[in-house]
Structures are given as C-alpha cells and as structure tokens.
Design a protein around this motif. Structure first.
Motif, short mmCIF file in Angstrom:
data_model
loop_
_atom_site.label_atom_id
_atom_site.label_comp_id
_atom_site.label_asym_id
_atom_site.label_seq_id
_atom_site.Cartn_x
_atom_site.Cartn_y
_atom_site.Cartn_z
N MET E 1 0.85 -1.21 0.00
CA MET E 1 0.00 0.00 0.00
C MET E 1 0.87 1.24 0.00
SD MET E 1 -3.15 0.81 2.57
CE MET E 1 -4.44 1.95 2.09
N GLY E 2 0.48 2.28 -0.71
CA GLY E 2 1.31 3.47 -0.87
C GLY E 2 1.29 4.36 0.36
N LEU E 3 2.09 5.43 0.26
CA LEU E 3 2.18 6.40 1.34
C LEU E 3 0.87 7.15 1.49
CD1 LEU E 3 4.28 7.94 3.23
CD2 LEU E 3 4.34 9.63 1.39
N ARG E 4 0.27 7.49 0.39
CA ARG E 4 -0.93 8.34 0.39
C ARG E 4 -2.16 7.45 0.42
NH1 ARG E 4 -0.79 14.12 -2.17
NH2 ARG E 4 0.07 14.34 -0.07
N GLN E 5 -2.88 7.49 1.53
CA GLN E 5 -3.98 6.55 1.73
C GLN E 5 -5.36 7.19 1.63
OE1 GLN E 5 -3.09 4.59 5.43
NE2 GLN E 5 -1.30 3.57 4.58
N ASP E 6 -5.43 8.49 1.37
CA ASP E 6 -6.74 9.15 1.37
C ASP E 6 -7.27 9.40 -0.03
OD1 ASP E 6 -5.10 11.20 0.53
OD2 ASP E 6 -5.49 12.53 2.21
N GLY E 7 -6.69 8.75 -1.04
CA GLY E 7 -7.26 8.84 -2.38
C GLY E 7 -6.83 10.05 -3.18
N ARG E 8 -6.06 10.94 -2.54
CA ARG E 8 -5.59 12.12 -3.29
C ARG E 8 -4.49 11.72 -4.28
NH1 ARG E 8 -2.76 16.24 0.11
NH2 ARG E 8 -2.78 14.69 1.80
N SER E 9 -4.41 12.42 -5.42
CA SER E 9 -3.23 12.25 -6.27
C SER E 9 -2.06 12.95 -5.61
CB SER E 9 -3.51 12.84 -7.66
OG SER E 9 -3.70 14.23 -7.52
N ASN E 10 -0.84 12.59 -6.03
CA ASN E 10 0.37 13.14 -5.39
C ASN E 10 0.41 14.66 -5.42
OD1 ASN E 10 1.06 10.50 -5.19
ND2 ASN E 10 3.16 10.75 -5.99
N ALA E 163 1.46 29.41 1.83
CA ALA E 163 2.52 28.46 2.17
C ALA E 163 2.00 27.03 2.05
CB ALA E 163 3.00 28.70 3.60
N ILE E 164 2.89 26.12 1.70
CA ILE E 164 2.48 24.72 1.55
C ILE E 164 3.69 23.81 1.84
CG2 ILE E 164 3.00 24.42 -0.93
CD1 ILE E 164 -0.27 23.28 0.79
N SER E 165 3.42 22.56 2.21
CA SER E 165 4.50 21.61 2.40
C SER E 165 4.55 20.64 1.22
CB SER E 165 4.31 20.82 3.69
OG SER E 165 3.28 19.86 3.52
N VAL E 166 5.73 20.04 1.04
CA VAL E 166 5.90 19.07 -0.02
C VAL E 166 6.99 18.10 0.44
CG1 VAL E 166 7.60 20.51 -1.25
CG2 VAL E 166 6.27 18.82 -2.53
N GLY E 167 6.93 16.86 -0.01
CA GLY E 167 7.90 15.89 0.48
C GLY E 167 8.39 14.94 -0.61
N LEU E 168 9.46 14.26 -0.26
CA LEU E 168 10.07 13.30 -1.19
C LEU E 168 10.14 11.96 -0.47
CD1 LEU E 168 11.52 13.48 -4.02
CD2 LEU E 168 13.64 13.88 -2.76
N HIS E 169 9.56 10.93 -1.06
CA HIS E 169 9.55 9.60 -0.46
C HIS E 169 10.12 8.67 -1.52
CE1 HIS E 169 8.28 6.57 2.36
NE2 HIS E 169 7.54 5.95 1.45
N GLY E 170 11.35 8.20 -1.33
CA GLY E 170 12.03 7.52 -2.43
C GLY E 170 12.20 8.54 -3.55
N ASP E 171 11.67 8.24 -4.70
CA ASP E 171 11.77 9.21 -5.80
C ASP E 171 10.47 9.93 -6.10
OD1 ASP E 171 14.48 8.94 -6.30
OD2 ASP E 171 14.18 7.18 -7.62
N HIS E 180 0.22 11.38 8.91
CA HIS E 180 0.68 10.03 8.58
C HIS E 180 1.81 10.08 7.55
CE1 HIS E 180 0.71 5.88 7.21
NE2 HIS E 180 0.51 6.33 6.00
N GLU E 181 1.61 10.86 6.51
CA GLU E 181 2.62 10.97 5.45
C GLU E 181 3.91 11.61 5.96
OE1 GLU E 181 -0.90 11.56 2.05
OE2 GLU E 181 0.31 13.27 2.69
N ASP E 182 3.73 12.68 6.75
CA ASP E 182 4.88 13.43 7.24
C ASP E 182 5.79 12.55 8.10
OD1 ASP E 182 6.33 15.86 7.51
OD2 ASP E 182 5.54 16.10 9.53
N SER E 183 5.19 11.62 8.84
CA SER E 183 5.99 10.80 9.74
C SER E 183 6.73 9.68 9.00
CB SER E 183 5.10 10.22 10.83
OG SER E 183 4.14 9.37 10.24
N GLN E 184 6.39 9.45 7.72
CA GLN E 184 7.01 8.39 6.92
C GLN E 184 8.10 8.89 5.98
OE1 GLN E 184 5.82 5.09 7.11
NE2 GLN E 184 4.48 5.82 8.74
#
Lengths: 246, 246, 246, 246, 246, 246
Positions: E1-10, E163-171, E180-184
C-alpha cells in the motif's frame, strides 16, 4: 562603499582553521575558526538513547548551542541567569542536530547517543554553519574512537559534509557572510551539503526582499565550491574519517 | 601510593600560563591555564552601576561563572537548559565578585561597573582560584584601557593579588589541589591574598576532619610563596598594571 | 558615636535563648533567639539518602534556609513568588549543611538523611551562625530520638559545636555583629568551632579593608570564649546530647 | 468511634489565642493559634498601589500565603526550591486578599497598599480561616498605626469580621475542623462573616456527598455563634479597633 | 500500500476552507481548515513597536503559536503547565513572524505592531504552513480595518502569498503532507511563496535521505500550482485585500 | 440606564448551544456557547491514576483551563510565554475538577483518569460555569464511549448537573452575568447544582458590598430554574447519558 569591506572577493570564504582534540576529556572535539568566528564543539558518547528511539536498534545525535556572554561586541545576558534559552538558540541547536543525524547511518551506530555541545567563544557571523562543520569533525573523531574498541560492521557515515552561508544583496551574491554583512543583507541562506553535492538542509529566508527560483540556483552555484574547499580541509586534518564513510 | 600522583612536591603549584587579550571584543580578557584547568575571563565595562550604589559616586565589580558542559570528565547538564544556576555556581560567582571588589578602590573607579565573565573551558580542580587570578588580570587590562582615555586621578587598585587552594590530608599539607586530590582531601581552603600578604578572603572547610588553629597557620605558610610566584608572573605579563596600584 | 550602640562590650554576645521542641511534628526542632534575631530550625529524618551516597552505608545531612518576607525591616519578596532562590540563600544553606555534616559521623548514622529547615522569623544580623547553632540542637534532638528506638553502636557526633560571627572595624574587634554593625564593618568572619576549639569552617571576608595574619589570630581569640559560652548553654538545655558524642 | 476525637462537642471551636505585635518590624502582626494550628500574619504598609488601581484614589489589600516545610506531619517541599507556588497556595491567598478588601473602605484608605504575609508555622486544619482572622487583626493594628500619624477622616473598616470552617459528615454538622476531621468529611465550607452576620465569602464544597439548601442553612446556623465568639476575643485583644469601624 | 492513503493524487492539496472574522473581538481573524488540520489565527494591532525598531518609523509583525493539548491524537502537555515553550513551538513562531514581515512594507505600516496568535485546534500535519496562510488572511483583514480609519499612503502589502509543504519519499513527490505521510517521509520542505512565484522562505530538511539539486527543482514544480490554488481562494474570500497590494 | 443592557430580563440566561464531538480525536468533547462566551472542552481518558489514588480502586477527574490570548477584548499574554499559570487560572481549574469529581462515582469508574481540557475561545463572562457545564457533557460522552467497550456494573454518574452564575447589584438579582455586568456587580456567586437541586459547590463573594442570609436564599431561588433549563438542554443533546446515572 560596498557591502564587503575586508577585501575578499564575493565568492571567497574567510580563513578556516580546525583544532582537533582541543578538549582533553571529550570523546571528540574541534575548535573551528572562520575569520573572527570561533566555535568549540565537543562530542560526548553515551550508551543510551532517548526514550523515543529506545528499542529500535538505532542511535541518536543531538546538539546544544550556547554563546559565551562576551562572544559578541555587546555583552549578551547569560542564558543560565535568564532562566531559559532564547528562541534563536533553540532554533540553531535543532538545525545542528538534524543535519548531523542526516549524515549518519543511525542503524550502524546502534543504541548509542552522541551529544554535540557547540559553544561560541567569539562571534562574527556564520556561527551555526561553523558549528555544523566543526560538529562533523568532532562527531567523526568520536566515531573513530568508538571504532577502535568495537569496530563498526557497517560504515556509520554516509559521506563527508560541511555547511556555509550565502546571501543576496540587491542582485549580488556574497559567500560566507560576516556579522556586518549579515546585518545588511536582504536574503540569506544556510546550506548543509555533502561532498557529492547532495543537500542535507537548505534554509533560505527573505526578511528584506524576495528571491526568484533563478536566484536560488545562483546562490547554490556559489555554495558548491565552498563546500568542496571545506571538505578538502576536513580530509587533511582528519584523514582517518574516510574509513568510516561508505 | 600517595595523594599526589603527578610528581609535584607538596608545596609546588602546577604550570601556570596567562593568555592576555584572548578575546577580541572585550575591554579586558585573560585565558588562564593551571595544569589542565583552563578558564577564560572577560571584563565588560559599563557606564552605569546597579541600583544599590547609584548616586554614591562609587563603581562596582561583579562576576558570573559558568562551565562548558564538557569541561568535566563526565558531561554536566547545561545550566541554561536546566533553567537555573546551581548552588555551587552562585557561591563561586559571589566569591569572585567580593574578592575583586576588595582589591579595588571603588571611589576611584567612579560610577562605572565591570562585569567579569568567568567561563571554565576545562576543569581539573581550582577553577575558582584560577578565575580570581585571571579575573584580576582581565580587570587590570580593562582599567588600563579606561586609564588611556580618561586618566584616573586616584590609583584604582590597592595592590597586586592572586588566589590559590591548599589542603590538609591527615597531617600533610598539599598546595594547589587538582581534581583527584580535591576529592580525597579532608580539609580544603581557598585563600585570596595581596602581594603584601594581606588577606582578602579565607574560606576553610572541614568536610572530612577538623583542623586546629596551629594547622590553619601551617596552611597559610604554604600559601604565601605561591601567591608570590603567581604575582611575579602577573607582573611579567602585564607590567603596566603597576601604574594603577597605590 | 561608636559602632556598638547597644551597650555591649566588644567581646560580648547578645542574649541567647533556645526553645527546644518548638514544632510539634518534627523529629527535632529548636527556635533560637540571639538578640532580635529569631530562627526556627526543624529536623526531618528520612530513611533514604541522595543518589550520590546511596549504597555507601553512610548518611547525609542537608539544609534549606529561608526568610519570612517581613523578617527584615523592609519587606523582601517571597522567593516562592519570585520563582527562584537567591544567591545569598543558596550560599547560606550550603554552609549550614557542610558544617553539620562535618560534626557528624556519617557512617554511624547509616543510610538515613536529616534535612534541616532553617527559617528566619526575624532578622537582626547573624542569621547563618544562629541557624548553625540551632541546627546542631535540632539535629541532636533528632539523633536522640533515633537512638531511643534503635541505639547507635558508634557515637554519631564527634563533639559539641557552635557558630558565631566576629568583625574588624578599623583596628577594633567586635563579637557577634547585629545588622547595624554588620553593615558598617570592613572585615567580617563566621567561625564554626567545636568544644575543643577545632575549626569546622572559617569564612573571612574583607569587602572594605584587608586584614593581616596577626589580625586573623586576634579575631579567633575573640571567638573561642563565645563558642564556650554557647556550648555551655547547649549542654544545659539538651544534656542528653552528651550520650551521642564520642 | 466518632469523627471528633478530641472531646469537643460538635459546635465547639478549638482554643484560640492571639499574639498581637509578634513581629518587631512590621506595621501590624498577629500570631494566631487555633488548637495546634499556628499562623503568623504580618502587615506591610506601602505608599503605592498596583497599576490597576493607580489614580483611582483607592487603596488595595493583598495577601501572600506560605507554609514552612515542616508545618505539616510529613515535610512538604519548599515552594522556593520548587520554583513555583502550588495551586492550593494561590487559591488561598486570593481568598484572603478578597475577604480583607471586602471589609475595608478602600476609598478611606487612600492610595496606600497593605500586604498581608500569612505564614503557617504549624498546620492542623483551618489554616486559611485562621489566616483571615489573624489577617484582620494585623490589618487593624496597621490601620491604627496609620491613624496615629495621619487620622482617617472616614472610618476605614466596615465592621469586625472573622472566619471559620464547618463540615457535614453524613447528617452531622461539625464546627472548626482539624486536619483529621477535614480529611474524613464529605462537605466542607469556609465562611467569612461580620459581627452583624453579613456574609463576605462563602465557599461550600461537596467532594464526597452532595448537600441540600436545608443543610446549607444548618451549616450557617453553626457558624454564627463561632463568629460571635471570635469577634469577642478580637475586641478584648485590640479594643482600639472599634475607633476605625463605622 | 502506498504512502498516500486518502485517495488524493500526489499533486493534490486537501480541501481548504477559510472562516474569516471567526473571533468577534480581534482586529483580524481567520479559522483555516486544511483537511483535518484546523488553526485559528487572530491579529492584534498595537500602536507601539518593540524596542529594537522604535524610532525607525517602521512597524513590526510577530507571531505566537500554540496547540490545544488535545489537538493531537495523544494529548500533549499544556506548555503553560510545563512552564516553558518547547523548541518546536519557538522554531515555528519565528518562521511565521519572519514570513509575514517579508510580505509587508514595514515603512508603510508605520510604528504599529501586529501580533498574530496561531492556535492549533486540531492537528493533522501542515500546521505551520496553514498558520502562515491563515496569518496572511488575518493580517490583511486587520490592515483593511486600519485602512478604513486612516488610509495608507503607500500600499502595505507587496503581494498575495501562501505556504504549503511538499515531500520526497524515495523518488516520488507528495504535495501537502498529512500527519501520517509526514511521519514516513525522507525529505520534507516548507515553502512560502508569492503570487508571482517569488520565494519568501524555503526550508528543506533531509532527516532520512539526501536530495539533489534536480530533486529540489522538482519539489518546487509541485509547489507553484498549489500556491496559485490557495491564493485564488484567498482572493475569493477577501477580495478587498487587492487594494492594499502594490 | 440599568446594569443589563442586552434586553434580557433579570432571571433570563443567554442563548446556550452545545456542539458535542467538536474535536475529532478526543474521547469526549463539547464546544459550548453561552451568548458570546465560547469554551471548548475535551475529555482524555487514561488507564492510570495519579499517585495519591493509586491502588484505591478509584478513578480520578482533573481539569485544566486556558484562554486563547485574544479570547478577551484586550489581548492577554500567553501563559506559556509567561512561564507560569496565573492565580485565576489555577483557581478555576481546581473548581472544575472538584465539581466533576463530586458528580462521579469514582469507585464505579475504576482506576482510570479523565482529564478535561477547557479552553476559552472567546470570553464574555461566565467562562468557569460554562466550562463546568460543557465539562459534564464531554465527561458523559467519554463515559458512554467507555461503557460501549466495557460496560459499567455500577452507574458512574450520580445525577445530571450544570453550573451558572448569579449576582447582586444593590438589591437586584441578575442571573448569568456577562462581562460588562460582572465588572459592575457587588456580590457574585457561582453555583454548581444537580437536577434534584442538591448543591455541589457554592462560591459567593462580596468584593463590593456584603450580603445577608436572606439575600443568599434569594440568589439560590434564581439559580434553580436556570439549572433546570440547562439540564433539559443537556438531555436533548445527549439523551444516552441517562443510562449512566443512578
């Protein structure tokens, strides 16, 4: 008269010196001088970790930052007398801790913690980046010491690293800001980077003036050679660090 | 094996070194080394005095004392993080301030105050007496600087002075205790004395064992030559101090 | 007009009174009056010791010192409201604790701790020496109480003891300084001494004036008879203390 | 065995004693004993008021409350050492201040403030009501002293007043609870009342059990004679207070 | 299962809602919801500035940040009970203050200060960027109110901002991270940007993983459309803000 | 013009609204509005109790109270920044905790504790009684949730309850005081009462004026119908609470 009054070119860093092992009791220590800025970093190794990593098999690195009262032109009140640490202090020590955890393979370290005490003996701008760079040296010296009594099976360090500041004044870029320059500048940025030019931390702030993505790129172009220069110096002073990097 | 393990005779002090003007911004500064003990003292001059002397035409001297966390073998918690200064810290800084006010002619200073920041970089016993001795140097350097711009009409210093510790272990006297010795000893005493062997402060404590008045005399017999030796060194490093003494 | 305005001769102490057992709940207690100075000391016995002596088979004694806000002519701020104890408070409570640990055989006490709470009800100079003297009484009463339920096999006290202040004003010596005298005097000294005139603690301070070794001797000559007088009074009020001394 | 073990009838208060002028320096002072409860209250007069009443032509009364550490059976930690006052302390000192402001004509006092320091020397229940009653005595003594040097043109006190506790245990009412009783009881109430049985403050709390309006009435029936008794004693000790009431 | 679990696109942000004027007393206020994150920001205007800008003719903006104890899944201790603000709190409020000072023409504001109180009612990641965005709304509402009574002669705002946040998980890049996402995630970045895509603040951190300059560029490519979307919403809710921008 | 300016009759309460479950994470929560007063209460359930009830088989309820800085017309300083909670805050949270422990059967709850966080979003008088009323709702919701997973064998609540303020201005009684009224009034009283009109807590204070027992009765006559009205609303919003009462 220009912003830079000490005769350096815009892309030059100030003279840098490392006194490794400056403290006789600590597991690792380094007194860094960057121009008139002098920061003493000691590394203390402990065989325990904070509660939130306990049982994970991982180690931890944290940092504390302080200034001697007369490190600055005007004396500043002692934080112990004041009864609390200031916001700036806390922000800086969090940055130092994060940056050094990022370069470390925390699994390889095992359930040990390393506390970096960064004390500014004399301040003339760039104390936080000086502390990160000297922190890397003290940390590496402490790891080398651990390695002698119980050799690491996995290399604990990901790469060499260093930190430097850079600023934008009008359209001009200035590397390694001293106190006078820092207090005049519109945009300033601190960058922590590896020898392969991977970013560990980038903090860019526009208190007086905004900056474009193109200017962000230009600022980073100035940073890369400075990081190379600092890391070359690190390697000359502590060549055995290479054994721990992989 | 005896108490003294470093080859010194009972009446010998450790090697002492002064680095005058160690700090580039302060009005006076001195880094003192006494064996492995290293204390940096800076003197900050201000054109105001605390409320309780205001309007008296007198000046004031006070001191603050701190230890870098890894000044000791085991790291000690940063007082700023703890949120308060410890009892020992406060006791020491009160002693330093009192001793240096006693050597000064506060009327001659006029309504100025001088704050001595005493920070222990590395500790191996005798930090408070080292701080007093280095404090005298930093104070004298700052007074010399004041004198250059507005000459004192009355000499501001009463005499040269220095401080040293001495202890009693069974019936044996030991001068200038290092950390190992201090932790073993029954009676220890700190003495602050002038070049004419006048007492400024005497603090003798018998945590483990009592001592007679005869022994008190013997302890002071050991102290006098050590004070002479320290003051000779002071004079060699800062001869212009003599101009301020009368 | 002279320094001493209450008709006492230079070598006379003020009227002293002990109210032993003043507090109904404490294991030991003593309200001491020395002229207008009144200090209540209570002794609390606990079956545990601080971490640094745990497992050593030894006991511990510590002290806390406080002043009611209106113990002084001018009200002083409540330390609990201020949120921290002042330097003077901490310096005094460390002195009291050290002095009473020195008179005790800590091994004989075993792993118990005794906490002396010294609260100044009314202040007129000499509160720290009054607290030490009353502290000895409260401590002895508490030890007597312990002895009744589980007799000591080794005598826990080394000797009777008391404390007194003495000062030098010009060339004159004055015993047992009240507040008015203390604020005028050049050199003042607190001495803690046993019945055999052994020294436990000597703290001599020259804030206004220096003193020679000859004068130090003279000051101690004044102290000895005062210690004798105080100890005679202690013996009359708590004769059973003698059973614990050896 | 019943709740009340000291032989008192349910409607009897414990022996009460006032030592007026117990403190030699304060403008007013009273040591109250109510059974084993002993509270010392001092009144300090100042010629200034807090910012929020400044310029209103009115005075102010406030209170601070503290307990000596061994006022209780088990020693409690010194609040100054803890670095903050506890909730109970703050709640009590607010109650004392409010109650004494209510009995005072603040306009008549003029822009002066009176600070009542209430320190519990020994505690056995009812310390807050004892403090209010003794606070009234210390306040009245201080007002009498002010009156002698600059006579009040309007009477500064509205009436005599006193405070007492009362409790409900099952269906039984008990007056003036000691510590043992207070810890057993279901409903307890503190009442501050004037000689004309006007209420100043009523605080009734049902931690274990609820109470009806009929029971509230019954509790107040017990309170009134106790207030009469306390005020009679106040008048016998400080009859000149009557001159200030109108 | 992916990082994003709420159905949103990246590249999708969560539903955003502004309740402008949520607080009835403040000069400006905005309750922002970003998914389950809810932050209330109030703006308080004062006719004075901090000492370090006094006399400069400039205004000032600062921010304070707090969390209700149960804003989080696990209750966190109240900072007021703890007696100090945590490092994270201080770091965040400094970021908010800096960002909003940068968008403001401090000269145009004149010697006024605006304090933004940012209180997290419910937390699910991104509270600092939500606070900055809502802070811009509350600030603008307060400026509009000032403008009504005394019109600005120079436009006080430089541009719209968010302002907004953005992250990198692998590539993979993920926009607007929830808790949830932020902690991973390995690399996370907060960006404050104007409508013209000028940078105000960029903070990129690699706690778990390093990132290249190419990846930095990619992260910023995700940020720009999100800033556009947020600013469009700001304009729809507070169109009169446009009058103040120039 | 009279004291009451909002058109209400003297015996009318302001419009009341409950938003049950306002917080998504807490075990119980309720946002209460009483006119312009808005308080958010969350209930946090923990499977442990404070040391002083441990092992007794009983549960515990405590409360913490805070105000957002701009809940008031004039901003008040954040207590976390100030470093300590104010006296008023502590007094109120102790009242809330006591009142809710009184309505609970602590034995039936078992060794669990429930912490009520009461945060004032907007203040216009009566925040402490609003917090108690909303606290009862949040508590009941949390108990209902516990009951679903492990059913209570004894009913945990003794009755429905609510709280309201009432005041005396001259001879007139006013129910449910807003801020304006509260600041004018001579006597004010907070009452916590059950549906059977049993008293839980009564706190009557006469800062400006005294009150007779007859007036006390009159004040309580106004309170009873208001309690009935509030409890009727509670039952309509959370009817399942009835299952837990007995």
């Amino acid at each position: 008269m220009g912003l830079r009054q000490d005769g350096r070119s815009n892309d030059a860093i100030r003279p840098v010196d490392f006194q490794l092992g400056f403290n006789a009791w600590a597991e690792g220590s380094c007194l860094i001088s960057v121009g008139n800025t002098r920061v003493l970093v000691t590394a203390t190794v402990e065989d325990k970790v904070p509660p939130f990593v306990r049982g994970s098999g991982q180690g931890w690195v944290s940092a504390e930052y302080g200034m001697l009262p007369r490190a600055t032109h005007e004396r500043t009140m002692r934080e112990a007398a004041r009864g609390r640490q200031q916001g700036r202090t806390i922000e800086i020590q969090r940055l130092i801790g994060r940056s050094l955890r990022a370069i470390l393979n925390l699994k390889a370290l095992g359930e040990k913690s390393i506390l970096l005490d960064c004390d500014v003996i004399q301040a003339d701008g760039g104390t936080r980046t000086a502390a990160i760079t000297a922190g890397f040296m003290a940390l590496t010296q402490a790891l080398t010491k651990i390695h002698k009594t119980s050799a690491f099976t996995t290399k604990p360090l990901k790469d060499w690293m260093a930190a430097i500041s850079v600023g934008l004044h009008g359209d001009e870029v200035y590397l390694d800001l001293n106190y006078h320059e820092d207090s005049q500048i519109g945009v300033d940025m601190n960058v922590v980077m590896t020898s392969k030019h991977q970013l560990i931390e980038i903090q860019g702030t526009a208190e007086h003036g905004l900056f474009s993505r193109t200017q962000l790129d230009l600022l980073l172009d100035f940073v890369e050679p400075a990081i190379d220069e600092l890391i070359a110096l690190e390697k000359s002073v502590l060549p055995e660090g290479a054994l721990l990097i992989g």
